[in-house]
Design a protein around this motif. Structure first.
Motif, short mmCIF file in Angstrom:
data_model
loop_
_atom_site.label_atom_id
_atom_site.label_comp_id
_atom_site.label_asym_id
_atom_site.label_seq_id
_atom_site.Cartn_x
_atom_site.Cartn_y
_atom_site.Cartn_z
N TRP A 174 1.03 -4.31 -10.68
CA TRP A 174 1.99 -4.30 -9.59
C TRP A 174 2.84 -3.03 -9.60
O TRP A 174 3.07 -2.42 -8.55
CB TRP A 174 2.88 -5.54 -9.65
CG TRP A 174 3.86 -5.66 -8.53
CD1 TRP A 174 5.21 -5.74 -8.63
CD2 TRP A 174 3.58 -5.72 -7.12
NE1 TRP A 174 5.80 -5.84 -7.39
CE2 TRP A 174 4.81 -5.83 -6.44
CE3 TRP A 174 2.40 -5.68 -6.38
CZ2 TRP A 174 4.89 -5.92 -5.05
CZ3 TRP A 174 2.48 -5.76 -4.99
CH2 TRP A 174 3.72 -5.87 -4.34
N ALA A 175 3.29 -2.60 -10.77
CA ALA A 175 4.07 -1.37 -10.85
C ALA A 175 3.27 -0.19 -10.33
O ALA A 175 3.80 0.69 -9.63
CB ALA A 175 4.53 -1.12 -12.29
N ASP A 176 1.98 -0.15 -10.65
CA ASP A 176 1.13 0.94 -10.19
C ASP A 176 0.98 0.90 -8.66
O ASP A 176 1.04 1.93 -8.00
CB ASP A 176 -0.23 0.83 -10.86
CG ASP A 176 -1.15 2.00 -10.50
OD1 ASP A 176 -0.75 3.15 -10.73
OD2 ASP A 176 -2.24 1.76 -9.98
N ALA A 177 0.81 -0.30 -8.11
CA ALA A 177 0.67 -0.42 -6.66
C ALA A 177 1.96 0.00 -5.95
O ALA A 177 1.93 0.77 -4.98
CB ALA A 177 0.29 -1.85 -6.28
N VAL A 178 3.10 -0.47 -6.45
CA VAL A 178 4.38 -0.18 -5.79
C VAL A 178 4.72 1.30 -5.89
O VAL A 178 5.39 1.86 -5.01
CB VAL A 178 5.50 -1.05 -6.38
CG1 VAL A 178 6.85 -0.71 -5.75
CG2 VAL A 178 5.19 -2.53 -6.16
N SER A 179 4.24 1.97 -6.94
CA SER A 179 4.52 3.40 -7.09
C SER A 179 3.94 4.22 -5.94
O SER A 179 4.32 5.37 -5.74
CB SER A 179 3.97 3.91 -8.43
OG SER A 179 2.55 3.95 -8.42
N CYS A 196 8.82 -1.04 1.91
CA CYS A 196 8.99 -2.17 1.01
C CYS A 196 7.64 -2.61 0.47
O CYS A 196 6.58 -2.30 1.03
CB CYS A 196 9.73 -3.32 1.67
SG CYS A 196 8.70 -4.40 2.70
N ALA A 197 7.70 -3.33 -0.63
CA ALA A 197 6.51 -3.93 -1.23
C ALA A 197 6.79 -5.41 -1.41
O ALA A 197 7.86 -5.79 -1.89
CB ALA A 197 6.19 -3.28 -2.57
N GLN A 240 12.46 -0.77 -9.38
CA GLN A 240 13.09 -0.70 -8.07
C GLN A 240 13.90 -1.97 -7.85
O GLN A 240 13.62 -3.00 -8.46
CB GLN A 240 12.03 -0.58 -6.97
CG GLN A 240 11.24 0.71 -6.95
CD GLN A 240 12.01 1.86 -6.33
OE1 GLN A 240 13.14 1.70 -5.86
NE2 GLN A 240 11.41 3.04 -6.35
N PRO A 241 14.93 -1.92 -6.99
CA PRO A 241 15.66 -3.15 -6.68
C PRO A 241 14.70 -4.23 -6.18
O PRO A 241 13.71 -3.93 -5.51
CB PRO A 241 16.63 -2.72 -5.58
CG PRO A 241 16.77 -1.24 -5.75
CD PRO A 241 15.45 -0.76 -6.26
N VAL A 281 12.27 0.11 -0.99
CA VAL A 281 12.14 1.48 -1.50
C VAL A 281 12.75 2.43 -0.47
O VAL A 281 12.13 2.74 0.56
CB VAL A 281 10.66 1.84 -1.77
CG1 VAL A 281 10.57 3.26 -2.34
CG2 VAL A 281 10.02 0.83 -2.70
N GLY A 282 13.97 2.83 -0.71
CA GLY A 282 14.64 3.78 0.18
C GLY A 282 15.15 3.19 1.48
O GLY A 282 15.54 3.95 2.38
#
Length: 320
Positions: A186-191, A197-198, A250-251, A312-313
Motif C-alpha cells: 500500500w505504501a508503494d502504491a500511495v507513493s 487521494c488514495a 501521509q495523513p 495528498v496535498g
C-alpha cells in the motif's frame, strides 16, 4: 499463496472466469457503490482545481467492473471529457472493457486524482504463524495439494518486529497473520500519488481487536471453502488496517463503509409511502435502491468494511 493467486494458472491471473463468479463485493452488489465513489472523485476534482486531466487508478481491478461503472456514471457529468481511468491488474484485459479504460500491470507514476483499491490488500500474500505450546511463534506450512497444515520453523526478525508492534500478546494455540507485506504494497502504491487521494476498502481489524485464530479462508463459487492454495479458490485474509495506515507517512482517516457511504449520500432509508401513491413505478425503483443501499451499509456485512483514506496535498474535510 503468491503462486496460488498470481502464478501462471493462479486464481486471479487465469482468463477462465473472474472473481465475481466466486465472491460478492461492494462493486458487484450495486451501482450505488460506484455512484458514491464518483461523488468522492468529484470532491477530489474540486479540491484539485479541476485539472485538465483527472486520473482514477484502480489497483487490483479484477475484470474492470468498478472502472466500467465509473465510466458510465461519469458520462453524464462535467468529468466526462477529463477523466482518465486506469486498471492495474495482472489478469488479461477483458474483451468487453470500454476502450477508454487503460489496462496495465503496474501503478502509473505521478497520479493526479484518485487511487482506489477495493478488496485488493486482503489478497496481497502474507505468512501465517502460530504460537506453539512452548510459546514460540512458528510458521504455518500448507501442502498445496490438499491444504493439510503443519508447523515449520520460527519467524524472522522482520516478522517479529511487525508482530511486536501490531499483533502483540498472542497466546499458545493462537494464530497471527504477518501483515507487513500489505503495508509495503500500500505504501508503494500511495507513493505514486502526487496530488489527490488514495482510498483502500477492505475487510480488516484494528490492533485492539485482532482475531485470535486469524482470518485466512477461501472462496469458490460463492461459498466459503478451506484455503487450499492450488489456484482453484480465492485465498484471503483480513487486513491490519491501522498498520497499513501508518506505513504510508501521509495523513489518514479510518472509518467504516457504513459511515463513509452515508456521508456520500447512501443511507438505505425506505422511500415514503406517499411516493407509492403518486408514482408507483418511482416508488419501486426507490425501494430497490434502498434495499441495495441497506446491503452496502449493513453493519454485519459490507458496511463493516474499513475505508482508509489518505489526502495528498488536498483537504477533503466536509466531503467525507
Amino acid at each position: 499463496m503468491q503462486h496460488a493467486l498470481y502464478g501462471p494458472e493462479g486464481f486471479f491471473t487465469s482468463a477462465n472466469d473472474g472473481p465475481a463468479d466466486h465472491f460478492r463485493t461492494s462493486v458487484h452488489a450495486s451501482p450505488l457503490f460506484a455512484g458514491a465513489l464518483l461523488r468522492l472523485i468529484e470532491a477530489v476534482d474540486a479540491a484539485l482545481g479541476r485539472p485538465r486531466t483527472l486520473q482514477v487508478v484502480d489497483v487490483g481491478a479484477g475484470r474492470g467492473e468498478l472502472l466500467a461503472a465509473l465510466h458510465d456514471e461519469a458520462a453524464r457529468t462535467r468529468l466526462a471529457d477529463r477523466l482518465r481511468l486506469t486498471a492495474v491488474e495482472k489478469a488479461p484485459r477483458p474483451a468487453r472493457l470500454p476502450a477508454e479504460i487503460d489496462w496495465q500491470r503496474t501503478v502509473p507514476e505521478d497520479v493526479v486524482g484518485v487511487l482506489l483499491a477495493t478488496e485488493w490488500l486482503d489478497n496481497v500474500p502474507l505468512d501465517v504463524a502460530e504460537v506453539d505450546p512452548a510459546g514460540r511463534i512458528r510458521r504455518v506450512l500448507v501442502d498445496p495439494a490438499d491444504g493439510s497444515e503443519s508447523l515449520g520453523g520460527g519467524i524472522d526478525a522482520a516478522d517479529r518486529l511487525w508482530l511486536a508492534r501490531w499483533w502483540p500478546g498472542a497466546a499458545a494455540g493462537e494464530r497471527v497473520e504477518v501483515g507487513w507485506p500489505r503495508d509495503v504494497a500500500w505504501a508503494d502504491a500511495v507513493s505514486s500519488v502526487r496530488r489527490g487521494c488514495a482510498l483502500t476498502v477492505d475487510y480488516g481489524h484494528l490492533r485492539d481487536a485482532r482475531p485470535p485464530l486469524g482470518t485466512l479462508t477461501g472462496f469458490r463459487g460463492g461459498r466459503q471453502v478451506p484455503p487450499v492454495p492450488d489456484g482453484s479458490c480465492d485465498v484471503t485474509a483480513h487486513v491490519a488496517v491501522d498498520a497499513v495506515a501508518v506505513s504510508v507517512g501521509q495523513p489518514y482517516r479510518i472509518i467504516t463503509q457504513r459511515e463513509a457511504l452515508k456521508a456520500l449520500g447512501v443511507d438505505g432509508a425506505r422511500p415514503s409511502l406517499d411516493l407509492a401513491r403518486s408514482d408507483p413505478a418511482g416508488y419501486l425503483r426507490a425501494l430497490s435502491a434502498a434495499g441495495a443501499a441497506a446491503e452496502l451499509t449493513d453493519a454485519g456485512g459490507l458496511g463493516a468494511h474499513w475505508w482508509l483514506l489518505h489526502e495528498v496535498g488536498i483537504d477533503l474535510r466536509g466531503s467525507i
